[in-house]
Scaffold this motif. Structure first.
Motif, mmCIF file in Angstrom:
data_model
loop_
_atom_site.group_PDB
_atom_site.id
_atom_site.type_symbol
_atom_site.label_atom_id
_atom_site.label_comp_id
_atom_site.label_asym_id
_atom_site.label_seq_id
_atom_site.Cartn_x
_atom_site.Cartn_y
_atom_site.Cartn_z
ATOM 1 N N VAL A 141 15.899 -0.308 -15.171
ATOM 2 C CA VAL A 141 16.499 0.925 -14.650
ATOM 3 C C VAL A 141 17.858 0.629 -14.035
ATOM 4 O O VAL A 141 18.824 1.379 -14.229
ATOM 5 N N ARG A 145 21.417 2.292 -15.224
ATOM 6 C CA ARG A 145 22.300 3.001 -14.293
ATOM 7 C C ARG A 145 23.676 2.345 -14.200
ATOM 8 O O ARG A 145 24.672 3.012 -13.945
ATOM 9 N N ILE A 153 17.348 8.997 -17.444
ATOM 10 C CA ILE A 153 16.264 8.070 -17.767
ATOM 11 C C ILE A 153 14.964 8.862 -17.902
ATOM 12 O O ILE A 153 14.580 9.613 -16.998
ATOM 13 N N PHE A 193 11.460 6.452 -9.636
ATOM 14 C CA PHE A 193 12.844 6.563 -10.087
ATOM 15 C C PHE A 193 13.300 8.012 -10.264
ATOM 16 O O PHE A 193 14.366 8.259 -10.835
#
Length: 315
Positions: A141, A145, A153, A193
Motif C-alpha cells: 500500500v 501511494r 486502492i 487502509f
C-alpha cells in the motif's frame, strides 16, 4: 482545551481523507475510460478474464495492467519490490502495449500509467489467515501511494475453495468456514487502509447458497475409482473449474482444480469488479461469454449487483 483541539484536527483529517476517497470513486463511476492495475496472481486473471468485454458493453473503455504472478503471495510481491531497490535487474512483471512487451518492477509498473484503480489481494491458500497479510500488504500500500498517488486502492476479496478440495480436508476447514475467515481478513485490511472491497468471494458464496444452485460433490453417480475418458462427474452450477481430463500424459488423467474459476465464475467475478469499479449497474449488462445461457447470465448479473450494493452500504 488542548485535547479538544487535537480531536478537531484528527476529525478534520479523517473528513478530508474520506472526501478525497469519495471524489475518486465518483470520478471513476462517471468516466468512460478507466485504467486498472492488478497486483495479484491467477485469481486476478480469472476476475479480469471477461472484464473488458463487460465494461465495453456498459460503455466503459477499460485498460488493464497486470502485475500478476502465478501463485504469488503478498509477501512475495513485497519482497520482489524490495529486491528491485537493491538490484535494478529484478523486473518480474510483464506489460504488453502497442509499442511492445516490457519487463517491469512493481515500482515501474505503478509509475507507468495514470492508474485510476490499483487492486491488491492475498494468495487464496493464505486468504483466511489474517496474520499472513502483514507487514507485506502495508508495504505494498505504501508503494502504491508513493508511485501511483492518484489511484484508488481496492481490496480484491478472493473466494473459498470447492467443498471437495483436498486442501479444505487437510486443514480441517469447510467451504463456509474458509469464506467467513477470508471475508473477515479482507475486511480488516480494507478498514485499516480505508479501502473499498471488491466482494467476489461473497458473490460466489451467495450463489452457492441459492436454492437449486448447490453443487453436489462428489458426484454420487460417478465412478472415481475407475473413471472412463472422456466422461466427467456432474458439476452443474460450479463456479470453479473442478474435474477435467489432462491429456498431456501418455494417457488422459482425471484431475481436480478446486480453486480457479471456470467460465461462470470468471463472468460473475468480472461483473462484481465492473460494478464496484465503475459504479454502474451490472444488471444492465447484455454481454455474456459463450457457454453461459441467458437465465444464468441474468442470475449472475443480479447477484453481482446485490452483493456490491450491500458492500457499498457498509461504508
Amino acid at each position: 482545551m488542548r485535547l479538544k483541539k487535537w480531536a478537531c484536527v484528527v476529525l478534520a483529517l479523517l473528513a478530508i481523507t474520506h472526501g478525497a476517497s469519495q471524489r475518486a470513486i465518483a470520478q471513476v463511476g462517471q468516466s468512460d475510460s478507466v485504467r486498472v492495475l492488478t497486483i495479484g496472481n491467477s485469481f486476478a486473471q480469472n476476475a479480469c478474464r471477461y472484464l473488458k468485454e463487460i465494461a465495453a458493453d456498459g460503455g466503459v473503455i477499460l485498460e488493464i495492467g497486470t502485475a500478476n504472478l502465478g501463485g504469488c503471495t503478498l509477501e512475495r510481491h513485497a519482497k520482489l519490490a524490495k529486491q528491485f531497490g537493491e538490484d535494478a535487474s529484478q523486473r518480474p512483471y510483464t506489460r504488453n502495449t502497442d509499442e511492445g512487451t516490457f519487463k517491469l518492477s512493481l515500482q515501474e509498473y505503478l509509475a507507468a500509467d495514470n492508474w485510476d484503480v490499483v487492486t491488491i489481494q492475498q494468495h487464496s491458500a493464505l486468504s483466511y489467515q489474517p496474520e499472513s497479510y502483514h507487514p507485506y500488504i502495508d508495504e505494498l500500500v505504501e508503494l502504491v501511494r508513493r508511485h501511483a498517488p492518484r489511484a484508488e486502492i481496492l481490496i480484491h476479496q478472493t473466494w473459498a475453495y470447492r467443498p471437495d478440495s483436498p486442501y479444505l480436508r487437510e486443514h480441517d476447514l469447510t467451504q463456509e468456514e474458509m469464506y467467513q475467515r477470508l471475508a473477515h481478513a479482507y475486511a480488516d485490511v480494507a478498514e485499516q487502509f480505508n479501502a473499498r472491497i471488491i466482494p467476489v468471494g461473497t458473490a460466489f458464496q451467495r450463489v452457492r447458497k441459492t436454492e437449486g444452485r448447490k453443487v453436489v460433490v462428489p458426484d454420487p453417480n460417478y465412478d472415481f475409482d475407475n473413471p472412463v475418458f472422456p466422461q466427467l462427474p456432474d458439476q452443474t452450477h460450479s463456479l470453479v473449474a473442478g474435474w477435467s481430463w489432462d491429456k498431456r500424459e501418455s494417457k488422459p488423467v482425471l484431475k481436480l482444480d478446486f480453486k480457479h474459476a471456470n467460465t461462470a465464475g470468471c463472468y460473475l467475478a468480472g461483473l462484481v469488479w465492473y460494478e464496484t469499479i465503475t459504479g454502474r449497474d451490472a444488471r444492465k449488462i447484455q454481454y455474456a461469454p459463450n457457454g453461459i445461457n441467458p437465465e444464468d447470465a441474468a442470475f449472475y448479473r443480479e447477484t453481482a449487483h446485490k452483493v456490491v450494493v450491500k458492500q457499498r452500504a457498509k461504508r
